[in-house]
Design a protein around this motif. Structure first.
Motif, PDB file in Angstrom:
ATOM      1  N   ILE A 151      -3.536  -1.298  -2.525  1.00 28.78           N
ATOM      2  CA  ILE A 151      -3.176  -1.629  -3.802  1.00 28.78           C
ATOM      3  C   ILE A 151      -1.748  -1.908  -4.175  1.00 28.78           C
ATOM      4  O   ILE A 151      -0.997  -1.001  -3.917  1.00 28.78           O
ATOM      5  CB  ILE A 151      -3.996  -0.774  -5.140  1.00 28.78           C
ATOM      6  N   LEU A 172      -9.954  -5.598   1.670  1.00 27.89           N
ATOM      7  CA  LEU A 172      -9.454  -6.700   1.235  1.00 27.89           C
ATOM      8  C   LEU A 172      -8.126  -6.692   1.707  1.00 27.89           C
ATOM      9  O   LEU A 172      -7.443  -7.843   1.916  1.00 27.89           O
ATOM     10  CB  LEU A 172      -9.506  -6.707  -0.296  1.00 27.89           C
ATOM     11  N   ALA A 173      -7.205  -5.552   1.573  1.00 22.65           N
ATOM     12  CA  ALA A 173      -5.745  -5.426   1.986  1.00 22.65           C
ATOM     13  C   ALA A 173      -5.897  -6.017   3.520  1.00 22.65           C
ATOM     14  O   ALA A 173      -4.820  -6.483   3.836  1.00 22.65           O
ATOM     15  CB  ALA A 173      -5.296  -4.091   1.783  1.00 22.65           C
ATOM     16  N   LEU A 196      -3.402  -7.306  -4.997  1.00 22.40           N
ATOM     17  CA  LEU A 196      -4.455  -6.421  -5.197  1.00 22.40           C
ATOM     18  C   LEU A 196      -4.331  -5.236  -6.078  1.00 22.40           C
ATOM     19  O   LEU A 196      -3.624  -4.594  -6.144  1.00 22.40           O
ATOM     20  CB  LEU A 196      -4.762  -5.643  -3.546  1.00 22.40           C
ATOM     21  N   GLN A 197      -5.096  -5.468  -7.005  1.00 25.00           N
ATOM     22  CA  GLN A 197      -4.953  -4.835  -8.408  1.00 25.00           C
ATOM     23  C   GLN A 197      -6.200  -3.959  -8.743  1.00 25.00           C
ATOM     24  O   GLN A 197      -7.293  -4.483  -8.577  1.00 25.00           O
ATOM     25  CB  GLN A 197      -4.839  -5.860  -9.426  1.00 25.00           C
ATOM     26  N   CYS A 198      -5.862  -2.892  -9.565  1.00 23.99           N
ATOM     27  CA  CYS A 198      -7.163  -2.200  -9.995  1.00 23.99           C
ATOM     28  C   CYS A 198      -6.782  -1.651 -11.399  1.00 23.99           C
ATOM     29  O   CYS A 198      -5.274  -1.498 -11.718  1.00 23.99           O
ATOM     30  CB  CYS A 198      -7.509  -1.108  -9.048  1.00 23.99           C
ATOM     31  N   TRP A 239      -5.556 -13.528  -5.337  1.00 25.97           N
ATOM     32  CA  TRP A 239      -5.342 -12.369  -6.150  1.00 25.97           C
ATOM     33  C   TRP A 239      -6.623 -11.571  -6.432  1.00 25.97           C
ATOM     34  O   TRP A 239      -7.723 -12.037  -6.538  1.00 25.97           O
ATOM     35  CB  TRP A 239      -4.855 -12.649  -7.547  1.00 25.97           C
ATOM     36  N   PHE A 240      -6.832 -10.364  -5.880  1.00 31.67           N
ATOM     37  CA  PHE A 240      -8.174  -9.544  -6.024  1.00 31.67           C
ATOM     38  C   PHE A 240      -7.777  -8.408  -7.284  1.00 31.67           C
ATOM     39  O   PHE A 240      -6.963  -7.870  -7.166  1.00 31.67           O
ATOM     40  CB  PHE A 240      -8.638  -8.970  -4.790  1.00 31.67           C
ATOM     41  N   ASN A 241      -8.793  -8.423  -8.098  1.00 34.66           N
ATOM     42  CA  ASN A 241      -8.985  -7.291  -8.970  1.00 34.66           C
ATOM     43  C   ASN A 241     -10.338  -6.562  -8.805  1.00 34.66           C
ATOM     44  O   ASN A 241     -11.329  -7.198  -9.084  1.00 34.66           O
ATOM     45  CB  ASN A 241      -8.636  -7.913 -10.304  1.00 34.66           C
ATOM     46  N   PHE A 267     -11.084  -1.667  -1.005  1.00 33.33           N
ATOM     47  CA  PHE A 267      -9.823  -1.979  -1.036  1.00 33.33           C
ATOM     48  C   PHE A 267      -9.118  -1.959   0.183  1.00 33.33           C
ATOM     49  O   PHE A 267      -8.310  -2.974   0.309  1.00 33.33           O
ATOM     50  CB  PHE A 267      -8.972  -1.173  -1.992  1.00 33.33           C
TER      51      PHE A 267
END
Length: 483
Positions: free
Chosen positions: A407, A368-369, A377-379, A352-354, A365
Motif C-alpha cells: 500500500i 495487486l502490488a 494502491l490505497q486503503c 489506481w486500486f482502492n 493487497f
C-alpha cells in the motif's frame, strides 16, 4: 473576495518578477475580539466566584474591545460592579495567558491567509496597532491558531506599533506599508477593520495599486471616513477567492462514484484526469458491475443505468484518463479485476486500486502490488484517527505494516474528527494521503489548502459547471435545477 482575486491576478500579470504582499491587520480583522472579551469577563466570574457573565454569549457582544464599558452598562450590574469589572478587564485582556487562550480567528480568515502563503512569489504581512512589547505573545498566539491550517507567521513579516497602546495607530499603519516597501515587497492589498487606517494608507497610494479591503466587523472609527474605492465585506469566502484554474498542479483530483452513464459522460467531457469506479460482482449475472451499494442492501432501481467493467475499460483505455478502481470485495473479485485490467494493457501511471483492509487483507493487497507495482494502491485509514492522536507510535507501526503489503497511499475522510491534526501527522511521517468525503466546493478548497497528494470528490460544484451525480450510495444522487 472576488475583487481581491481579480486584483491579485492583474498584479501578478503586471509585476511577474516582484515579491507581492497582502497586508492584514490582526485585531478585528483576523481575530474575532468578541472571543477575548467573553473569555476575560468569564475569567472575572471564576476569580470572584460569581455568575455575572455565565449566560453571556458571543452574539450578545456588539461593542469594540476598547468600549466594553458600554456592554457592562447594558447588563444588570451596579455602577460599582461595572467599575470593578472594567478595571479587571483592562488589566487582564492583554496578559500572555489571555492572548494565548482567548484569541480566535474569524471563520475562513486563516484559510485565506494559507491560500496566499502557498502562492509563488507571494507573502502575507501583518500590520498591527499592537505595541512592540506584545511581539512574542502575538507570534506565539497566531502560530498556535494557524498550526492546524498550516499557516505560520514570522517575525520579519510582522510590523508593530513603536508607540504605546492606541497611540499613532494610523501613522503606524502607514509606517508598516512603507516598511515593507523598503524591504522590497510590492503590496497589492491591505485588509483592516478600521476605516481611519484605510484612509491613511490611501493617501500614500495615489496610483491606487493597493486594494483597500474593509473587514466589516466591529470598529471604532466612522465608516464615512472610508475611501470610496474601498471594498467592504464580512465573509472570508474561499469559493469567491480561488478559481479552478489556480488549483495546485501537484494534487491529483479524482471524480468520485462514476458508476452510471450520465456521470461518465460528464467526467469524460471534463479536464479532471482521474475517476473512481466502484466494482462489485452482480450476484445474478456474475458480471463485474459498477455500483456503490450491493443489490441486497439497495435493490436495483427502475431505469438504473448499469455499467460493466469490461465495457468501461474498452471505452476508457485509449483516452489517457486515470482509472481508479474501488474494489467492494476480495477473494475472486481481485483475480477477475486483474484479468480484465491486464487484457487492456493499461499504463500503470493511469491505474489506481482502492479497497478496505478488511476486504482484501494482506494477501489481496500483495496480489495487486505484485501485479502492478507502479500503480497507486490505497486503503482508507480513518479508523486510525483515535490512535493517531493518542498513541501515534502504535498508529505508525500499523501504517508501516500496510506499506509492507504494498500500500502506497492512505485515504482519510474529510469528516473524520480532528482531520487537520490527523493529516498533519501523516504528512510529517511522509505518507501519501488522499482526502475524500468532501461535501461541497468550500470543503474541497479547504482540503486543497492542506496540499494532500490527492482529493476524491463528487464534483458537485455547479459554480464551476460540474454537475457530478454522486456514487449512488443508498440510491441517492445529486439533483440540479437550471435557472
Amino acid at each position: 473576495m472576488t475583487e481581491l482575486a481579480s486584483h491579485y491576478e492583474s498584479t501578478q500579470r503586471r509585476y511577474p518578477r516582484e515579491r507581492l504582499m497582502i497586508l492584514f491587520d490582526i485585531d478585528g480583522t483576523i481575530l474575532d475580539m468578541r472571543c477575548m472579551i467573553l473569555y476575560v469577563l468569564q475569567a472575572y466570574d471564576r476569580s470572584r466566584g460569581n455568575g455575572f457573565f455565565q449566560n453571556l454569549r458571543i452574539s450578545d457582544i456588539t461593542v469594540h474591545e476598547n468600549t466594553v464599558d458600554r456592554l457592562l452598562a447594558r447588563l444588570p450590574l451596579r455602577p460599582e460592579e461595572q467599575e470593578e469589572v472594567l478595571s479587571w478587564y483592562l488589566e487582564q485582556r492583554w496578559t500572555s495567558a489571555a492572548i494565548l487562550e482567548s484569541h480566535s480567528a474569524f471563520r475562513g480568515a486563516l484559510e485565506v491567509i494559507r491560500w496566499f502563503q502557498i502562492q509563488p512569489g507571494t507573502y502575507v504581512g501583518l500590520n498591527t496597532g499592537r505595541p512592540e512589547a506584545l511581539r512574542a505573545d502575538t507570534l506565539r498566539s497566531l502560530n498556535k491558531l494557524g498550526k492546524d491550517y498550516r499557516v505560520s507567521f514570522t517575525d520579519e513579516l510582522l510590523h508593530m506599533n513603536p508607540a504605546g497602546w492606541n497611540e499613532e495607530v494610523e501613522s503606524t499603519k502607514v509606517g508598516g506599508v512603507l516598511h515593507f516597501h523598503r524591504e522590497g515587497y510590492r503590496i497589492f492589498a491591505m485588509v483592516d477593520n478600521e476605516p481611519d487606517n484605510l484612509k491613511a494608507v490611501s493617501k500614500i497610494d495615489p496610483q491606487q495599486e493597493i486594494l483597500l479591503l474593509h473587514a466589516n466587523t466591529i470598529f471604532e472609527s466612522k465608516r464615512t471616513k472610508m475611501p470610496r474605492r474601498t471594498v467592504s465585506g464580512k465573509v472570508y469566502d474561499l469559493t469567491d477567492l480561488i478559481p479552478e484554474k489556480s488549483l495546485p498542479e501537484r494534487i491529483q483530483f479524482v471524480w468520485h462514484g462514476v458508476n452510471d452513464k450520465a456521470n461518465l459522460r460528464q467526467f469524460l467531457a471534463s479536464d479532471i484526469h482521474w475517476a473512481e469506479f466502484d466494482i462489485r460482482t452482480d450476484p445474478v449475472s456474475n458480471d463485474l458491475i459498477l455500483r456503490h451499494d450491493s443489490l441486497e442492501n439497495t435493490p436495483q432501481q427502475e431505469n438504473e443505468d448499469r455499467l460493466i467493467l469490461d465495457d468501461l475499460l474498452y471505452r476508457l483505455h485509449k483516452t489517457g484518463k486515470g482509472i481508479k478502481l474501488d474494489l467492494k470485495g476480495g477473494g475472486t473479485l481481485v483475480d477477475r479485476v486483474l484479468d480484465i485490467v491486464d487484457a487492456y494493457s493499461l499504463d500503470e501511471s493511469c491505474l489506481w486500486f482502492n479497497a478496505k483492509v478488511e476486504r482484501l487483507r494482506e494477501s489481496g493487497f500483495r496480489q495487486l502490488a505484485d501485479a502492478h507495482p507502479s500503480a497507486v494502491l490505497q486503503c482508507p485509514v480513518s479508523f486510525l484517527a483515535p490512535l493517531i492522536l493518542s498513541a501515534p507510535r502504535k498508529a505508525k507501526e500499523i501504517l508501516t505494516m500496510f506499506t509492507d503489503w504494498g500500500i502506497n497511499r492512505f485515504s482519510i475522510s474529510w469528516l473524520t474528527p480532528d482531520i487537520r491534526q490527523f493529516f498533519d501527522q501523516m504528512d510529517q511521517w511522509g505518507f501519501e494521503v488522499n482526502i475524500y468525503d468532501v461535501p461541497d466546493l468550500e470543503a474541497f478548497l479547504q482540503a486543497v489548502l492542506l496540499m494532500p497528494r490527492s482529493i476524491t470528490s463528487d464534483f458537485n460544484f455547479p459554480r464551476w459547471y460540474y454537475y457530478g451525480r454522486g456514487s449512488g450510495e443508498n440510491g441517492n444522487y445529486y439533483e440540479y435545477s437550471m435557472r
